[in-house]
Design a protein around this motif. Structure first.
Motif, PDB file in Angstrom:
ATOM      1  N   SER A  29       2.933  -5.491   1.608  1.00 36.52           N
ATOM      2  CA  SER A  29       3.331  -5.309   0.214  1.00 36.52           C
ATOM      3  C   SER A  29       3.839  -6.593  -0.425  1.00 36.52           C
ATOM      4  O   SER A  29       4.113  -6.621  -1.624  1.00 36.52           O
ATOM      5  CB  SER A  29       4.398  -4.215   0.098  1.00 36.52           C
ATOM      6  OG  SER A  29       3.832  -2.960   0.389  1.00 36.52           O
ATOM      7  N   GLU A  31       2.030  -9.046  -0.980  1.00 36.90           N
ATOM      8  CA  GLU A  31       0.930  -9.343  -1.904  1.00 36.90           C
ATOM      9  C   GLU A  31       1.021  -8.426  -3.124  1.00 36.90           C
ATOM     10  O   GLU A  31       1.079  -8.881  -4.238  1.00 36.90           O
ATOM     11  CB  GLU A  31      -0.407  -9.146  -1.170  1.00 36.90           C
ATOM     12  CG  GLU A  31      -1.616  -9.520  -1.955  1.00 36.90           C
ATOM     13  CD  GLU A  31      -1.761 -11.015  -2.100  1.00 36.90           C
ATOM     14  OE1 GLU A  31      -2.322 -11.423  -3.122  1.00 36.90           O
ATOM     15  OE2 GLU A  31      -1.304 -11.765  -1.219  1.00 36.90           O
ATOM     16  N   SER A  32       0.995  -7.136  -2.883  1.00 42.84           N
ATOM     17  CA  SER A  32       1.187  -6.116  -3.918  1.00 42.84           C
ATOM     18  C   SER A  32       1.378  -4.773  -3.216  1.00 42.84           C
ATOM     19  O   SER A  32       1.008  -4.614  -2.052  1.00 42.84           O
ATOM     20  CB  SER A  32      -0.002  -6.054  -4.883  1.00 42.84           C
ATOM     21  OG  SER A  32      -1.113  -5.435  -4.269  1.00 42.84           O
ATOM     22  N   VAL A  33       1.909  -3.820  -3.938  1.00 39.88           N
ATOM     23  CA  VAL A  33       2.140  -2.493  -3.354  1.00 39.88           C
ATOM     24  C   VAL A  33       0.810  -1.847  -2.971  1.00 39.88           C
ATOM     25  O   VAL A  33       0.700  -1.213  -1.923  1.00 39.88           O
ATOM     26  CB  VAL A  33       2.923  -1.593  -4.346  1.00 39.88           C
ATOM     27  CG1 VAL A  33       3.044  -0.177  -3.818  1.00 39.88           C
ATOM     28  CG2 VAL A  33       4.288  -2.175  -4.619  1.00 39.88           C
ATOM     29  N   GLU A  34      -0.198  -2.031  -3.804  1.00 39.46           N
ATOM     30  CA  GLU A  34      -1.509  -1.436  -3.528  1.00 39.46           C
ATOM     31  C   GLU A  34      -2.123  -2.011  -2.254  1.00 39.46           C
ATOM     32  O   GLU A  34      -2.678  -1.281  -1.439  1.00 39.46           O
ATOM     33  CB  GLU A  34      -2.472  -1.641  -4.710  1.00 39.46           C
ATOM     34  CG  GLU A  34      -2.095  -0.875  -5.949  1.00 39.46           C
ATOM     35  CD  GLU A  34      -1.029  -1.567  -6.796  1.00 39.46           C
ATOM     36  OE1 GLU A  34      -0.675  -2.729  -6.519  1.00 39.46           O
ATOM     37  OE2 GLU A  34      -0.532  -0.927  -7.733  1.00 39.46           O
TER      38      GLU A  34
END
Length: 65
Positions: A29, A31-34
């Protein structure tokens, strides 16, 4: 309950939650939550070692995450 039964029914799921929802989801995460959600779910699916079960485990991993 035998020791093996205890391990399979209690220790394994707790270990999976710590590993996939704790460590993997947190690290991916960054990087990003997705990205964290997808990557931890892919690892969760692949960890079951059965291609047919991997797909269902992947979607279950997304729900749990």
């Amino acid at each position: 309950m035998e020791a093996a039964g205890l391990e399979l029914s209690i220790v394994a799921p707790i270990t999976e939650e710590i590993l996939f929802r704790g460590i993997a989801l947190k690290n991916f995460s960054n990087e990003s939550v997705e990205v964290g959600l997808i990557m931890s779910s892919i690892l969760f699916g692949l960890s079951h070692g059965n291609l047919l079960q991997a797909g269902a485990s992947f979607f279950t991993g997304i729900i749990f995450a």
